[in-house]
Design a protein around this motif. Structure first.
Motif, mmCIF file in Angstrom:
data_model
loop_
_atom_site.group_PDB
_atom_site.id
_atom_site.type_symbol
_atom_site.label_atom_id
_atom_site.label_comp_id
_atom_site.label_asym_id
_atom_site.label_seq_id
_atom_site.Cartn_x
_atom_site.Cartn_y
_atom_site.Cartn_z
ATOM 1 N N VAL A 284 53.217 16.920 60.616
ATOM 2 C CA VAL A 284 54.418 16.682 59.811
ATOM 3 C C VAL A 284 54.549 15.183 59.573
ATOM 4 N N ALA A 285 55.374 14.831 58.579
ATOM 5 C CA ALA A 285 55.586 13.426 58.256
ATOM 6 C C ALA A 285 57.070 13.172 58.043
ATOM 7 N N VAL A 286 57.512 11.975 58.424
ATOM 8 C CA VAL A 286 58.880 11.524 58.167
ATOM 9 C C VAL A 286 58.808 10.142 57.536
ATOM 10 N N ALA A 287 59.815 9.816 56.707
ATOM 11 C CA ALA A 287 59.899 8.494 56.095
ATOM 12 C C ALA A 287 61.117 7.783 56.656
ATOM 13 N N CYS A 288 60.932 6.537 57.081
ATOM 14 C CA CYS A 288 62.008 5.781 57.722
ATOM 15 C C CYS A 288 62.056 4.370 57.142
ATOM 16 N N SER A 289 63.248 3.921 56.765
ATOM 17 C CA SER A 289 63.414 2.574 56.233
ATOM 18 C C SER A 289 62.943 1.529 57.240
ATOM 19 N N LYS A 290 62.297 0.494 56.728
ATOM 20 C CA LYS A 290 61.859 -0.601 57.591
ATOM 21 C C LYS A 290 63.047 -1.325 58.224
ATOM 22 N N ASN A 291 64.217 -1.207 57.602
ATOM 23 C CA ASN A 291 65.421 -1.841 58.137
ATOM 24 C C ASN A 291 66.078 -1.013 59.232
ATOM 25 N N ASN A 292 65.565 0.174 59.470
ATOM 26 C CA ASN A 292 66.139 1.079 60.444
ATOM 27 C C ASN A 292 65.599 0.753 61.839
ATOM 28 N N TYR A 293 66.510 0.588 62.787
ATOM 29 C CA TYR A 293 66.124 0.253 64.165
ATOM 30 C C TYR A 293 65.193 1.308 64.755
#
Length: 234
Positions: A42-51
């Motif tokens: 599976v894959a998830v996308a996470c903002s680079k600004n997210n801790y």
């Protein structure tokens, strides 16, 4: 190019969690998908600004809690609009620890997946973490929360850290019979909730037809709880 076509892509709602050096954290997101069956990936996308993104990069672990339509405002506020740098998001949450030690949120969750990261891709504003499934299970059979249902129910727009964020357009006035009704909308800078004066906030004691400037100063955003000073014209 009609950029509105992208809004027709379908999404669910998830809490993606991790643990690093004993600290647990997670975020509310709309981008998670299965990309392979053998092996299960599976894959998830996470903002680079997210801790949480930084923590997943370090721990190489994440879990996905698949949310249902019972999703509460408390879960939205805690995992969507509270920084894990300053708060323990799991302090009041119901959760379990997976085989890897990764926390799995159980509040408002119908199923969950636990993963070890096998690859990471930089895609501009976001990091895509690809994980091999370690374990997964079903909690209940309640109807799942979709991104569209989330928007329709909580009247929220995509926050700036979301992959789906775009600017908003709005008309200032409309004719309602012989009456000119103020319809200027204001958006919460923190969570993206949009106050629409034609709808008001009945749960917060604000009647439909109340312009933003007439809302009492002690009113707070119904999603994340910040005051009026954190709203901008949409």
């Amino acid at each position: 190019m009609n950029i509105d076509a992208l809004s027709k892509l379908t999404y669910g709602m998830y809490v993606v969690s991790t643990i690093e050096n004993g600290k647990m954290n997670g975020y509310l997101g709309n981008t998670a998908m299965q990309i392979s069956a053998e092996p299960n990936m599976v894959a998830v996308a996470c903002s680079k600004n997210n801790y949480t993104a930084k923590m997943i990069e370090s721990s190489q672990l994440f879990s996905i809690s698949i949310l249902n339509k019972k999703l509460s405002k408390e879960t939205i506020k805690t995992f969507g609009y509270t920084s894990g740098k300053d708060a323990d998001k799991f302090a009041e949450a119901k959760y379990t620890l997976g085989d890897t030690g990764c926390p799995i949120l159980l509040n408002d969750t119908s199923a969950w997946v636990e993963c070890k990261v096998v690859n990471t891709f930089d895609v501009g504003t976001h990091l895509v973490f690809v994980g091999e499934v370690v374990n997964c299970d079903i909690v209940d059979n309640k109807d799942l929360m979709t991104y569209q249902y989330y928007h329709d129910t909580f009247k929220a727009k995509s926050p700036k850290n979301a992959p789906t964020f775009r600017g908003n357009n709005n008309n200032n006035i409309q004719l309602n019979g012989d009456i000119i009704m103020e319809t200027k909308k204001f958006q919460c800078d923190v969570c993206g909730y949009v106050y629409d004066p034609t709808v008001g906030d009945p749960d917060g004691g604000i009647a439909p037809g109340t312009p933003f400037q007439d809302i009492p100063e002690d009113w707070v955003c119904p999603i994340c709880g910040v005051d009026k000073s954190n709203f901008s014209e949409a």
